[in-house]
Design an enzyme around this catalytic site. Structure first.
Site, PDB file in Angstrom:
ATOM      1  N   LYS A 143      -4.447  -9.303  -9.676  1.00 45.51           N
ATOM      2  CA  LYS A 143      -5.763  -9.456  -9.400  1.00 45.51           C
ATOM      3  C   LYS A 143      -6.618  -8.385 -10.238  1.00 45.51           C
ATOM      4  CE  LYS A 143      -7.556  -9.147  -5.055  1.00 45.51           C
ATOM      5  NZ  LYS A 143      -7.919  -9.328  -3.810  1.00 45.51           N
ATOM      6  N   LYS A 149       0.770  -0.950  -0.118  1.00 46.52           N
ATOM      7  CA  LYS A 149       0.025  -0.067   0.012  1.00 46.52           C
ATOM      8  C   LYS A 149       1.000   1.457   0.001  1.00 46.52           C
ATOM      9  CE  LYS A 149      -4.128  -0.081  -0.594  1.00 46.52           C
ATOM     10  NZ  LYS A 149      -4.548  -1.544  -0.723  1.00 46.52           N
ATOM     11  N   LYS A 173     -10.277  -2.445 -10.049  1.00 47.02           N
ATOM     12  CA  LYS A 173     -11.493  -1.602 -10.698  1.00 47.02           C
ATOM     13  C   LYS A 173     -11.288  -0.534 -11.637  1.00 47.02           C
ATOM     14  CE  LYS A 173     -13.425  -2.222  -5.988  1.00 47.02           C
ATOM     15  NZ  LYS A 173     -13.151  -2.155  -4.803  1.00 47.02           N
TER      16      LYS A 173
END
Ligand code: TRP
Length: 344
Positions: free
Chosen positions: A214, A124, A217
């Site tokens: 993965k 992150k 969005k």
């Protein structure tokens, strides 16, 4: 007989909790990897709570002006996907203030070293650094990215949940949840149960552009559940495949086509072998355009249901308020115990 009773008891006493950050509309990866499982679990569980974790969503750069709508988009996706407000509570995390209260309390017993070693934290920090967002600087090294899993532990344990359906990438967070819960019980007295992870069966849907990552969005990487048919067709057309021709499942050498085959098999409910047979002698183009139609058809009832809810937002508001009030009540019961044990 005894074993049967134990099994029955453990199913009846299941308390499920899960959540998704409102960082955009939900996509096929969210559905096949998570929500599909939630819908099965809500029928069996004694208690099922599904959250839009908006307080997690603000730990990385976001747009305050768009945020309310983003949260509502995920709520609409939940409802349209089949989360049933008669069986489950549907909540916005920020509407139940006990989440942050319990998180603060957990902060007082969580060593920083437990958090620093988590790979999701390191990722992150890198993502924020590289995001190019104009506010990225003020998010670098902020305390909330580090404390993120403590709030997650609070989300889960606040409702004494014991089953959390999530993807593999959340396993270490669940371990931490159990470590924090056990430490509280040890220091202040027994309050929290042990939590089990419920991994989605056989569904890790990858990005259409980069099948080693993965599905996300952003851009052409993922199919949003609410994408229009023509957008779906275009995205599959552009999906990355290898230079070969054969429509065959081969994770190692043909990651792109294998990911598309997984999606096809899950949506059409067909065996991989049968699909491979069907496409013998045909090319990737044929397969991709059929997959687009399978997806468009699969999403049609979802999209109709979503539109109906969208036309009646006051009903959606009422569902949320009702759920959130019940959640606050459950949360307060746990917090009373916690405060008493802690002498506060
Ligand atoms: N950390 C999860 C994710 O990034 C989201 C999340 C927050 C969550 N709180 C949770 C998931 C509680 C399950 C249970 O996907």
């Amino acid at each position: 007989m005894a074993e049967f009773l134990i099994l029955l008891y453990s199913i009846l006493m299941t308390k499920v909790f899960s959540g998704i950050r409102p960082s955009g509309k939900l996509h096929l990866g969210n559905y096949l990897g998570a929500i599909k499982n939630w819908i099965e679990l809500q029928d069996k569980a004694e208690q099922a709570i599904f959250a839009v974790v908006d307080l997690h969503g603000i730990t990385t750069p976001y747009d305050p002006a768009a945020y309310k709508q983003q949260v509502m988009d995920v709520i609409l996706d939940y409802l349209a996907a089949g989360i049933d407000p008669d069986k489950s509570l549907l909540i916005r995390q920020s509407k139940i203030p006990q989440h942050t209260e319990l998180a603060w309390i957990f902060n007082t017993i969580t060593p920083v070293s437990w958090l620093e070693r988590l790979p999701n934290y390191r990722e992150k920090v890198e993502q924020v650094e590289q995001s190019g967002d104009k506010n990225a600087k003020s998010y670098q090294n902020n305390l909330s990215i580090l404390a993120y899993p403590v709030l997650m532990a609070a989300d889960i344990l606040l409702y004494k949940s014991n089953l959390v359906p999530v993807g593999e990438d959340q396993l270490l967070h669940l371990n931490l949840t159990n470590e924090v819960g056990a430490k509280f019980n040890h220091v202040f007295g027994e309050v929290f149960p042990n939590v089990k992870t419920h991994l989605a069966t056989g569904a890790r849907i990858m990005s259409l552009q980069d099948p080693t990552k993965k599905m996300s969005k952003t851009g052409d990487d993922g199919i949003a559940l609410s994408d229009e048919p023509d957008i779906i067709r275009a995205k599959f057309k552009k999906a990355t495949t290898d230079s070969g021709k054969e429509v065959k499942f081969d994770q190692e050498n043909k990651a792109g086509i294998s990911n598309l085959l997984t999606i096809y098999s899950l949506l059409a409910k067909k065996e991989m072998r049968d699909i491979e047979k069907e496409y013998e002698g045909k090319n990737y183009g044929d397969f991709k355009s059929d997959l687009a139609e399978v997806t468009v058809n699969f999403l049609k009832p979802f999209q109709q249901k979503r539109e109906e809810y969208q036309k009646d937002m006051s009903q959606v508001e009422a569902i949320l308020e009702n759920s959130e009030e019940k959640a606050r009540h459950l949360a307060e019961q746990t917090m009373k115990e916690v405060r008493e044990k802690m002498g506060i």
